[in-house]
Design a protein around this motif. Structure first.
Motif, PDB file in Angstrom:
ATOM      1  N   TYR A  18       0.805  -1.218   0.000  1.00  0.00           N
ATOM      2  CA  TYR A  18       0.000   0.000   0.000  1.00  0.00           C
ATOM      3  C   TYR A  18       0.842   1.273   0.000  1.00  0.00           C
ATOM      4  O   TYR A  18       0.312   2.362  -0.252  1.00  0.00           O
ATOM      5  N   VAL A  19       2.142   1.170   0.309  1.00  0.00           N
ATOM      6  CA  VAL A  19       2.999   2.346   0.437  1.00  0.00           C
ATOM      7  C   VAL A  19       3.121   3.070  -0.904  1.00  0.00           C
ATOM      8  O   VAL A  19       3.311   2.448  -1.959  1.00  0.00           O
ATOM      9  N   ASN A  20       2.994   4.401  -0.841  1.00  0.00           N
ATOM     10  CA  ASN A  20       3.048   5.270  -2.028  1.00  0.00           C
ATOM     11  C   ASN A  20       1.904   4.999  -3.000  1.00  0.00           C
ATOM     12  O   ASN A  20       2.008   5.311  -4.187  1.00  0.00           O
ATOM     13  N   LYS A  21       0.816   4.431  -2.496  1.00  0.00           N
ATOM     14  CA  LYS A  21      -0.399   4.265  -3.297  1.00  0.00           C
ATOM     15  C   LYS A  21      -1.448   5.244  -2.770  1.00  0.00           C
ATOM     16  O   LYS A  21      -1.489   5.569  -1.573  1.00  0.00           O
ATOM     17  N   GLN A  22      -2.308   5.691  -3.664  1.00  0.00           N
ATOM     18  CA  GLN A  22      -3.438   6.525  -3.238  1.00  0.00           C
ATOM     19  C   GLN A  22      -4.520   5.587  -2.729  1.00  0.00           C
ATOM     20  O   GLN A  22      -4.931   4.649  -3.425  1.00  0.00           O
ATOM     21  N   VAL A  23      -4.955   5.816  -1.505  1.00  0.00           N
ATOM     22  CA  VAL A  23      -5.901   4.893  -0.882  1.00  0.00           C
ATOM     23  C   VAL A  23      -7.080   5.652  -0.289  1.00  0.00           C
ATOM     24  O   VAL A  23      -7.009   6.849  -0.024  1.00  0.00           O
ATOM     25  N   THR A  24      -8.150   4.904  -0.078  1.00  0.00           N
ATOM     26  CA  THR A  24      -9.284   5.385   0.705  1.00  0.00           C
ATOM     27  C   THR A  24      -9.373   4.514   1.947  1.00  0.00           C
ATOM     28  O   THR A  24      -9.478   3.281   1.844  1.00  0.00           O
ATOM     29  N   VAL A  25      -9.275   5.146   3.103  1.00  0.00           N
ATOM     30  CA  VAL A  25      -9.350   4.428   4.375  1.00  0.00           C
ATOM     31  C   VAL A  25     -10.704   4.712   5.006  1.00  0.00           C
ATOM     32  O   VAL A  25     -11.072   5.863   5.241  1.00  0.00           O
ATOM     33  N   THR A  26     -11.451   3.654   5.252  1.00  0.00           N
ATOM     34  CA  THR A  26     -12.735   3.779   5.928  1.00  0.00           C
ATOM     35  C   THR A  26     -12.541   3.427   7.395  1.00  0.00           C
ATOM     36  O   THR A  26     -12.052   2.336   7.725  1.00  0.00           O
ATOM     37  N   ALA A  27     -12.916   4.362   8.269  1.00  0.00           N
ATOM     38  CA  ALA A  27     -12.754   4.168   9.708  1.00  0.00           C
ATOM     39  C   ALA A  27     -14.118   3.969  10.361  1.00  0.00           C
ATOM     40  O   ALA A  27     -15.154   3.946   9.679  1.00  0.00           O
ATOM     41  N   HIS A  28     -14.088   3.816  11.686  1.00  0.00           N
ATOM     42  CA  HIS A  28     -15.342   3.644  12.428  1.00  0.00           C
ATOM     43  C   HIS A  28     -16.316   4.778  12.098  1.00  0.00           C
ATOM     44  O   HIS A  28     -15.909   5.925  11.915  1.00  0.00           O
ATOM     45  N   GLY A  29     -17.578   4.460  12.047  1.00  0.00           N
ATOM     46  CA  GLY A  29     -18.591   5.449  11.715  1.00  0.00           C
ATOM     47  C   GLY A  29     -18.639   5.767  10.246  1.00  0.00           C
ATOM     48  O   GLY A  29     -19.202   6.785   9.855  1.00  0.00           O
ATOM     49  N   GLN A  30     -18.009   4.932   9.424  1.00  0.00           N
ATOM     50  CA  GLN A  30     -17.979   5.105   7.969  1.00  0.00           C
ATOM     51  C   GLN A  30     -17.295   6.404   7.546  1.00  0.00           C
ATOM     52  O   GLN A  30     -17.553   6.929   6.460  1.00  0.00           O
ATOM     53  N   TRP A  36      -2.297   9.710  -0.023  1.00  0.00           N
ATOM     54  CA  TRP A  36      -1.210   8.806  -0.391  1.00  0.00           C
ATOM     55  C   TRP A  36      -0.687   8.161   0.876  1.00  0.00           C
ATOM     56  O   TRP A  36      -0.332   8.850   1.829  1.00  0.00           O
ATOM     57  N   LEU A  37      -0.667   6.840   0.893  1.00  0.00           N
ATOM     58  CA  LEU A  37      -0.235   6.143   2.104  1.00  0.00           C
ATOM     59  C   LEU A  37       1.290   6.196   2.201  1.00  0.00           C
ATOM     60  O   LEU A  37       1.998   5.633   1.371  1.00  0.00           O
ATOM     61  N   HIS A  38       1.774   6.919   3.227  1.00  0.00           N
ATOM     62  CA  HIS A  38       3.221   7.081   3.404  1.00  0.00           C
ATOM     63  C   HIS A  38       3.827   5.902   4.152  1.00  0.00           C
ATOM     64  O   HIS A  38       4.864   5.371   3.759  1.00  0.00           O
ATOM     65  N   THR A  39       3.196   5.489   5.233  1.00  0.00           N
ATOM     66  CA  THR A  39       3.720   4.375   6.009  1.00  0.00           C
ATOM     67  C   THR A  39       2.629   3.837   6.929  1.00  0.00           C
ATOM     68  O   THR A  39       1.584   4.468   7.121  1.00  0.00           O
ATOM     69  N   VAL A  40       2.904   2.652   7.494  1.00  0.00           N
ATOM     70  CA  VAL A  40       2.014   2.032   8.474  1.00  0.00           C
ATOM     71  C   VAL A  40       2.837   1.719   9.710  1.00  0.00           C
ATOM     72  O   VAL A  40       3.921   1.113   9.605  1.00  0.00           O
ATOM     73  N   ASP A  41       2.374   2.154  10.864  1.00  0.00           N
ATOM     74  CA  ASP A  41       3.091   1.877  12.100  1.00  0.00           C
ATOM     75  C   ASP A  41       3.089   0.380  12.363  1.00  0.00           C
ATOM     76  O   ASP A  41       2.017  -0.241  12.416  1.00  0.00           O
ATOM     77  N   PRO A  42       4.268  -0.248  12.522  1.00  0.00           N
ATOM     78  CA  PRO A  42       4.318  -1.702  12.660  1.00  0.00           C
ATOM     79  C   PRO A  42       3.744  -2.228  13.961  1.00  0.00           C
ATOM     80  O   PRO A  42       3.448  -3.420  14.064  1.00  0.00           O
ATOM     81  N   VAL A  43       3.575  -1.353  14.962  1.00  0.00           N
ATOM     82  CA  VAL A  43       3.048  -1.798  16.252  1.00  0.00           C
ATOM     83  C   VAL A  43       1.537  -1.632  16.323  1.00  0.00           C
ATOM     84  O   VAL A  43       0.814  -2.549  16.717  1.00  0.00           O
ATOM     85  N   THR A  44       1.034  -0.456  15.917  1.00  0.00           N
ATOM     86  CA  THR A  44      -0.388  -0.152  16.073  1.00  0.00           C
ATOM     87  C   THR A  44      -1.201  -0.341  14.801  1.00  0.00           C
ATOM     88  O   THR A  44      -2.422  -0.277  14.850  1.00  0.00           O
ATOM     89  N   ALA A  45      -0.529  -0.536  13.673  1.00  0.00           N
ATOM     90  CA  ALA A  45      -1.178  -0.643  12.355  1.00  0.00           C
ATOM     91  C   ALA A  45      -1.837   0.668  11.946  1.00  0.00           C
ATOM     92  O   ALA A  45      -2.680   0.698  11.041  1.00  0.00           O
ATOM     93  N   GLN A  71     -11.425  -0.465   6.643  1.00  0.00           N
ATOM     94  CA  GLN A  71     -11.169  -0.892   5.271  1.00  0.00           C
ATOM     95  C   GLN A  71     -10.133   0.009   4.634  1.00  0.00           C
ATOM     96  O   GLN A  71     -10.120   1.215   4.869  1.00  0.00           O
ATOM     97  N   VAL A  72      -9.249  -0.589   3.852  1.00  0.00           N
ATOM     98  CA  VAL A  72      -8.253   0.167   3.101  1.00  0.00           C
ATOM     99  C   VAL A  72      -8.331  -0.289   1.651  1.00  0.00           C
ATOM    100  O   VAL A  72      -8.197  -1.484   1.365  1.00  0.00           O
ATOM    101  N   GLU A  73      -8.534   0.654   0.759  1.00  0.00           N
ATOM    102  CA  GLU A  73      -8.689   0.321  -0.654  1.00  0.00           C
ATOM    103  C   GLU A  73      -7.758   1.182  -1.498  1.00  0.00           C
ATOM    104  O   GLU A  73      -7.728   2.407  -1.360  1.00  0.00           O
TER     105      GLU A  73
END
Length: 201
Positions: A18-30, A36-45, A71-73
């Motif tokens: 997912y790194v350096n990809k344009q994404v749509t992140v759906t969180a709680h409550g829609q 652009w996804l820069h990074t993901v924390d390896p501990v907390t995601a 959701q991550v798309e």
């Protein structure tokens, strides 16, 4: 596409997709977050998203906590110009660490070798180094480029980076983490080299 349960169970190597990809992140409550996804924390995601501005170098950053991700798309791929902007956004401004792509790659290899020499588990995740599964070192791989929520590991790895020898050779004037020096191994030229202790992982 990834759902919340699958997202937090993935490994850093999975997240690399997912790194350096344009994404749509759906969180709680829609609630939806796009960038652009820069990074993901390896501990907390947790997901770090970058929204690029029109002006060169302009951007905004947002973080979606891992526990809230439903959701991550992937919705877009970065072209060459965008990829270069993304990779340069968070680089250190330390003048002595600037250089060509080859210089940065060489420092990454030197750092990985130094960590392995000190028996610290390390693996490459894209351009980053993942250390002990809980700390990320980003280009250009200086002390200030270490990121982790585990403060003990963060301090220990930053200490190791501070003692990392230069390519010309390591001097024996740097104390080890416990305050002791170990310079009992003669080098090929008859000089003594420091035998650094393990980081304790």
């Amino acid at each position: 596409m990834s759902t919340t349960s699958a997202w937090r169970q993935q490994t850093p190597r999975d997240w690399e997709h997912y790194v350096n990809k344009q994404v749509t992140v759906t969180a709680h409550g829609q609630q939806q977050h796009r960038g652009w996804l820069h990074t993901v924390d390896p501990v907390t995601a947790s997901v770090v998203l970058v929204q690029l501005g029109e002006a060169a170098g302009g951007c905004s950053v947002s973080v979606v906590m891992g526990h809230a991700v439903e959701q991550v798309e992937v919705v877009g791929e970065a072209d060459e110009e965008t990829a270069m902007r993304l990779s340069s956004l968070f680089r250190s401004e330390a003048p002595e660490l600037r250089g060509s792509v080859e210089d940065v790659k060489r420092r990454r290899e030197e750092l990985r070798g130094w960590l392995q020499q000190n028996r610290v588990p390390v693996e490459e995740v894209g351009e980053d180094l993942l250390v002990a599964g809980v700390l990320t070192v980003r280009p250009p791989y200086a002390e200030q480029d270490c990121f982790s929520s585990n403060q003990m590991v963060l301090a220990r790895i930053q200490g190791l980076l501070a003692r990392m020898p230069t390519p010309a050779g390591q001097s024996c004037d740097q104390p080890a983490a416990d305050g002791q020096q170990s310079c009992d191994q003669p080098a090929a030229d008859g000089q003594q080299s420091c035998d650094q202790p393990s980081a304790g992982f």
